[in-house]
Structure formats: structure tokens, C-alpha cells
Design a protein around this motif. Structure first.
Motif, mmCIF file in Angstrom:
data_model
loop_
_atom_site.group_PDB
_atom_site.id
_atom_site.type_symbol
_atom_site.label_atom_id
_atom_site.label_comp_id
_atom_site.label_asym_id
_atom_site.label_seq_id
_atom_site.Cartn_x
_atom_site.Cartn_y
_atom_site.Cartn_z
ATOM 1 N N LYS A 1 0.825 -1.210 0.000
ATOM 2 C CA LYS A 1 0.000 0.000 0.000
ATOM 3 C C LYS A 1 0.855 1.255 0.000
ATOM 4 C CE LYS A 1 -4.173 -1.868 1.937
ATOM 5 N NZ LYS A 1 -5.320 -1.618 2.768
ATOM 6 N N ALA A 2 2.027 1.193 0.656
ATOM 7 C CA ALA A 2 2.931 2.341 0.721
ATOM 8 C C ALA A 2 4.368 1.831 0.700
ATOM 9 C CB ALA A 2 2.662 3.155 1.979
ATOM 10 N N LEU A 3 5.188 2.421 -0.125
ATOM 11 C CA LEU A 3 6.580 1.993 -0.247
ATOM 12 C C LEU A 3 7.431 2.330 0.970
ATOM 13 C CD1 LEU A 3 7.435 2.995 -3.925
ATOM 14 C CD2 LEU A 3 7.121 0.691 -3.024
ATOM 15 N N GLU A 4 7.304 3.553 1.470
ATOM 16 C CA GLU A 4 8.227 4.037 2.494
ATOM 17 C C GLU A 4 8.320 3.165 3.739
ATOM 18 O OE1 GLU A 4 6.351 5.943 0.583
ATOM 19 O OE2 GLU A 4 7.722 7.424 -0.280
ATOM 20 N N PRO A 5 7.214 2.711 4.335
ATOM 21 C CA PRO A 5 7.351 1.864 5.532
ATOM 22 C C PRO A 5 8.133 0.580 5.273
ATOM 23 C CG PRO A 5 5.095 2.645 5.326
ATOM 24 C CD PRO A 5 5.804 3.015 4.058
ATOM 25 N N GLY B 1 1.733 4.927 -13.767
ATOM 26 C CA GLY B 1 1.898 6.030 -12.814
ATOM 27 C C GLY B 1 2.146 5.552 -11.390
ATOM 28 N N GLN B 2 2.246 4.222 -11.173
ATOM 29 C CA GLN B 2 2.470 3.680 -9.832
ATOM 30 C C GLN B 2 3.960 3.723 -9.498
ATOM 31 O OE1 GLN B 2 -1.011 3.824 -9.401
ATOM 32 N NE2 GLN B 2 -0.406 2.404 -7.805
ATOM 33 N N ARG B 3 4.274 3.859 -8.213
ATOM 34 C CA ARG B 3 5.656 3.908 -7.751
ATOM 35 C C ARG B 3 6.153 2.499 -7.408
ATOM 36 N NH1 ARG B 3 6.931 7.731 -3.253
ATOM 37 N NH2 ARG B 3 5.685 6.257 -2.088
ATOM 38 N N PHE B 4 7.466 2.292 -7.596
ATOM 39 C CA PHE B 4 8.058 0.990 -7.292
ATOM 40 C C PHE B 4 9.535 1.152 -6.979
ATOM 41 C CE2 PHE B 4 8.578 1.597 -11.816
ATOM 42 C CZ PHE B 4 9.830 1.077 -12.112
ATOM 43 N N THR B 5 10.096 0.106 -6.372
ATOM 44 C CA THR B 5 11.528 0.040 -6.109
ATOM 45 C C THR B 5 11.968 -1.411 -6.171
ATOM 46 O OG1 THR B 5 13.319 0.715 -4.626
ATOM 47 C CG2 THR B 5 11.324 -0.139 -3.586
ATOM 48 N N PHE B 6 13.263 -1.609 -6.362
ATOM 49 C CA PHE B 6 13.840 -2.947 -6.380
ATOM 50 C C PHE B 6 14.804 -3.118 -5.217
ATOM 51 C CE2 PHE B 6 12.519 -2.724 -10.803
ATOM 52 C CZ PHE B 6 12.073 -4.009 -11.034
ATOM 53 N N PRO C 1 16.379 -10.507 -7.812
ATOM 54 C CA PRO C 1 15.734 -9.201 -7.825
ATOM 55 C C PRO C 1 14.279 -9.291 -7.349
ATOM 56 C CG PRO C 1 16.638 -9.760 -9.996
ATOM 57 C CD PRO C 1 16.727 -10.972 -9.145
ATOM 58 N N LEU C 2 13.957 -8.482 -6.342
ATOM 59 C CA LEU C 2 12.601 -8.389 -5.820
ATOM 60 C C LEU C 2 12.133 -6.946 -5.990
ATOM 61 C CD1 LEU C 2 13.045 -10.394 -2.482
ATOM 62 C CD2 LEU C 2 12.187 -11.234 -4.682
ATOM 63 N N GLU C 3 10.848 -6.787 -6.174
ATOM 64 C CA GLU C 3 10.273 -5.456 -6.389
ATOM 65 C C GLU C 3 9.140 -5.215 -5.399
ATOM 66 O OE1 GLU C 3 7.925 -2.992 -9.952
ATOM 67 O OE2 GLU C 3 8.568 -5.057 -10.302
ATOM 68 N N LEU C 4 9.053 -3.992 -4.918
ATOM 69 C CA LEU C 4 7.901 -3.530 -4.169
ATOM 70 C C LEU C 4 7.129 -2.606 -5.109
ATOM 71 C CD1 LEU C 4 9.583 -2.570 -0.788
ATOM 72 C CD2 LEU C 4 8.306 -4.666 -1.316
ATOM 73 N N TYR C 5 5.856 -2.904 -5.330
ATOM 74 C CA TYR C 5 5.022 -2.146 -6.274
ATOM 75 C C TYR C 5 3.855 -1.564 -5.491
ATOM 76 C CZ TYR C 5 2.987 -1.028 -10.821
ATOM 77 O OH TYR C 5 2.494 -0.374 -11.925
ATOM 78 N N GLU C 6 3.789 -0.263 -5.445
ATOM 79 C CA GLU C 6 2.771 0.432 -4.650
ATOM 80 C C GLU C 6 1.435 0.452 -5.400
ATOM 81 O OE1 GLU C 6 3.590 4.107 -1.959
ATOM 82 O OE2 GLU C 6 3.029 4.844 -3.949
ATOM 83 N N VAL C 7 0.390 0.006 -4.720
ATOM 84 C CA VAL C 7 -0.960 0.029 -5.287
ATOM 85 C C VAL C 7 -1.874 0.841 -4.380
ATOM 86 C CG1 VAL C 7 -0.729 -2.155 -6.534
ATOM 87 C CG2 VAL C 7 -1.578 -2.173 -4.201
ATOM 88 N N ASN C 8 -2.783 1.539 -4.977
ATOM 89 C CA ASN C 8 -3.723 2.370 -4.202
ATOM 90 C C ASN C 8 -5.017 1.640 -3.946
ATOM 91 O OD1 ASN C 8 -1.770 4.334 -4.465
ATOM 92 N ND2 ASN C 8 -2.760 5.271 -6.212
#
Length: 130
Positions: free
Chosen positions: A84-88, A110-115, A123-130
Motif C-alpha cells: 500500500k505504501a513503499l516508504e514503511p 503512474g504507480q511507484r516501485f523500487t527494487f 531481484p525483488l520489487e515492491l510495487y505500490e498500489v492504491n
């Protein structure tokens, strides 16, 4: 209409079972569904529950070959987790010494993500969904 209902599980082979078990259970917070030692194969199999009902399976085998390259090797490119949120989650990973790449924005959604990487460099990804 396709008879497929979704992904049941993703299976990963790890180099160091205890290290990977700790990473996926303690650091990422996945729940253990079942854990079995397969003596005939000198192998462990760990079933982890994902919040959406899917599963992640961790396997250990004696001397598995390393992944050829990252991330454009043939086969699985990366595994992405919805958040739901990348930062935490980035903060949680950083507290455990796991580095994340800078946050990017998917040019199509337009969604935010990081690896980031698991203990074996997968490689793992966090994909933020609203």
C-alpha cells in the motif's frame, strides 16, 4: 474464458536455507504454512503464505548453480510484491541492512516501485498500489 484462476505459488531455490528463511519470514513478514526436510534429497521445502492467498516456496538443494546474471537472465526476471505504501517497507528493509534502489514511477501506470535483492541476489520489487 481461460480456466486459469491465478498464480498458486512461486518457487525459489536458495543457496543458504537458514539465511533465506530468516529474510522471507522475519524481514519480509511472510507466514510459514509448512516446512519439510526431504532427507532423500538433502533438501528443505518451506511453504510461505502471501496475504492474497498465494504462496512462496523456498527450496534448498546441495550446491545449486548461481543465477547467470541480474536481472536480464533468461527465465524469471524478478518477483514483485504489492504494497500500500513503499516508504514503511523501505524503512523496514533498511533497518535490516537491505538496500533498495531509488523509487521510480511506472511510465504506463503512474504507480511507484523500487527494487531490492534477497540473500541470493534475486531481484525483488515492491510495487505500490492504491
Amino acid at each position: 474464458m481461460t480456466p486459469l484462476l491465478g498464480i498458486h505459488h512461486v518457487a525459489l531455490i536458495c543457496a543458504d536455507y537458514d539465511r533465506s528463511r530468516d529474510f522471507y519470514v522475519r524481514i519480509l513478514g511472510l507466514t510459514v504454512k509448512a516446512e519439510h526436510h526431504r532427507a532423500a534429497r538433502a533438501s528443505w521445502k518451506l511453504d510461505l503464505a502471501l496475504p492474497d492467498g498465494g504462496q512462496l516456496e523456498l527450496f534448498s538443494f546441495p550446491a545449486p548453480p548461481p543465477r547467470p546474471s541480474r536481472p536480464e537472465a533468461q527465465g524469471l526476471r524478478h518477483l514483485a510484491f504489492r504494497v500500500k505504501a513503499l516508504e514503511p517497507m523501505i524503512e523496514r528493509l533498511a533497518a535490516e541492512g537491505v538496500a533498495c534502489e531509488p523509487i521510480r514511477t511506472d511510465e504506463y501506470t503512474g504507480q511507484r516501485f523500487t527494487f531490492f535483492a534477497d540473500p541470493d541476489g534475486l531481484p525483488l520489487e515492491l510495487y505500490e498500489v492504491n
